[in-house]
Design an enzyme around this catalytic site. Sequence first.
Site, PDB file in Angstrom:
ATOM      1  N   GLU A  37       0.823  -1.207   0.000  1.00  0.00           N
ATOM      2  CA  GLU A  37       0.000   0.000   0.000  1.00  0.00           C
ATOM      3  C   GLU A  37       0.856   1.257   0.000  1.00  0.00           C
ATOM      4  O   GLU A  37       0.529   2.242  -0.656  1.00  0.00           O
ATOM      5  CB  GLU A  37      -0.963  -0.001   1.200  1.00  0.00           C
ATOM      6  CG  GLU A  37      -2.088  -1.011   1.076  1.00  0.00           C
ATOM      7  CD  GLU A  37      -2.956  -0.797  -0.162  1.00  0.00           C
ATOM      8  OE1 GLU A  37      -3.003   0.331  -0.686  1.00  0.00           O
ATOM      9  OE2 GLU A  37      -3.573  -1.771  -0.628  1.00  0.00           O
ATOM     10  N   CYS A 193     -13.076   2.856 -14.616  1.00  0.00           N
ATOM     11  CA  CYS A 193     -13.523   4.249 -14.449  1.00  0.00           C
ATOM     12  C   CYS A 193     -12.282   5.137 -14.321  1.00  0.00           C
ATOM     13  O   CYS A 193     -12.056   5.783 -13.291  1.00  0.00           O
ATOM     14  CB  CYS A 193     -14.423   4.374 -13.221  1.00  0.00           C
ATOM     15  SG  CYS A 193     -15.325   5.928 -13.178  1.00  0.00           S
ATOM     16  N   CYS A 200     -16.990   3.180 -20.106  1.00  0.00           N
ATOM     17  CA  CYS A 200     -18.352   2.965 -19.605  1.00  0.00           C
ATOM     18  C   CYS A 200     -19.027   1.758 -20.257  1.00  0.00           C
ATOM     19  O   CYS A 200     -19.857   1.091 -19.627  1.00  0.00           O
ATOM     20  CB  CYS A 200     -19.192   4.221 -19.805  1.00  0.00           C
ATOM     21  SG  CYS A 200     -18.479   5.664 -18.981  1.00  0.00           S
ATOM     22  N   CYS A 203     -18.306  -1.226 -18.236  1.00  0.00           N
ATOM     23  CA  CYS A 203     -18.452  -1.048 -16.787  1.00  0.00           C
ATOM     24  C   CYS A 203     -19.705  -1.763 -16.262  1.00  0.00           C
ATOM     25  O   CYS A 203     -20.807  -1.561 -16.805  1.00  0.00           O
ATOM     26  CB  CYS A 203     -18.544   0.438 -16.465  1.00  0.00           C
ATOM     27  SG  CYS A 203     -18.712   0.737 -14.696  1.00  0.00           S
ATOM     28  N   CYS A 209     -25.208   4.227 -13.223  1.00  0.00           N
ATOM     29  CA  CYS A 209     -24.224   5.299 -13.012  1.00  0.00           C
ATOM     30  C   CYS A 209     -24.892   6.670 -13.152  1.00  0.00           C
ATOM     31  O   CYS A 209     -25.456   7.006 -14.198  1.00  0.00           O
ATOM     32  CB  CYS A 209     -23.092   5.164 -14.023  1.00  0.00           C
ATOM     33  SG  CYS A 209     -21.937   6.548 -13.961  1.00  0.00           S
TER      34      CYS A 209
HETATM   35  S1  SF4 Z   1     -20.364   3.917 -16.156  1.00  0.00           S
HETATM   36 FE1  SF4 Z   1     -19.956   5.412 -14.557  1.00  0.00          FE
HETATM   37  S2  SF4 Z   1     -18.817   4.289 -13.011  1.00  0.00           S
HETATM   38 FE2  SF4 Z   1     -18.729   3.101 -14.916  1.00  0.00          FE
HETATM   39  S3  SF4 Z   1     -16.864   3.762 -15.980  1.00  0.00           S
HETATM   40 FE3  SF4 Z   1     -18.529   5.026 -16.735  1.00  0.00          FE
HETATM   41  S4  SF4 Z   1     -18.448   6.826 -15.415  1.00  0.00           S
HETATM   42 FE4  SF4 Z   1     -17.305   5.251 -14.373  1.00  0.00          FE
END
Ligand code: SF4
Length: 313
Positions: A37, A193, A200, A203, A209
């Site tokens: 860390e 992200c 996105c 994601c 989101c």
């Molecule tokens: S959907 Fe939202 S949380 Fe996912 S990568 Fe895109 S901005 Fe980030």
Amino acid sequence: MSEPTLATVAVRWYDENARDLPWREPGIGAWPVLVSEVMLQQTPVVRVLPAWQAWLTRWPGPAELAADPAAEAIRMWGRLGYPRRALRLHDCASALVERHGGEVPADLHALLALPGIGDYTARAVLAFAYGQRHPVVDTNVRRLVARAVAGAADAGPTTRPADLVATEELLPVEPAVAARASAAFMELGALVCTARAPRCTDCPLSDRCAWLASGEPAPAGPTRRPQRYAGTDRQVRGLLLAVLRETAGPVSRDRLDLVWSDDVQRARALATLVEDGLVNHHSHTTYTLPGDTPPPSPSPSPLRPVDLGADQR
Ligand code: SF4
């Protein structure tokens, strides 16, 4: 059936996509987690991996590190950058030996009382080494939460108490699951992200989101430019420290003068290294890493015979 929580979705994604990193191995121990860390705070994973392996091979626990001089920690740190972290790890190892018998405590207040251990590191160790429920908030998590939950393009410049609260609210109640959710948030922020180009479409949180739902608003403040390195005092400090790392004993000022031609900038960089405790200044012309053998003291000049005049006899 109720919709899965954001943490549940993140953990499912993490189970399938997490990078296979050695400090994540079950039962690896709190000291290896703590070292990882500290190293990862300002250095990318790919550069940390070999340094972490070498560090743990040489110093498998705090007692081994504390038994060596700080100079050795600075040498092993090599070119990871921000070398004060090496000094802080060494101080932390000494404190762990003195206060905790060489063990890393599983208690937030005890961890925060150690030198060099801040809010982030203490909570990361408790979550990832001991499976406790704590909000672990680094830059990646702050950005992820700002976008997915608050609908903002970024999270602002510094961690605030509100960031801890916002992240804690997302954690499941069960400590081990909460710890895994913390790891999942960090990994999503690091891999998906990302700051400049969030992916996105890949994601798992895209259907919930807030930033996407509100039309991807632009950042409120000015965009931060990446810090330059060439020509900065940081570069000069790195060059000076490299000479001291590669030398077993004292280094003369003449040798250090060769690393950078600008006298004023070089003197300033050297002065800050001394101020930070990374370099010891023994005389006008000699320097060592802390804990390295200092130069021998000049032998006292022989007493000049007293010239006794006739009137003193
Ligand atoms: S959907 Fe939202 S949380 Fe996912 S990568 Fe895109 S901005 Fe980030």
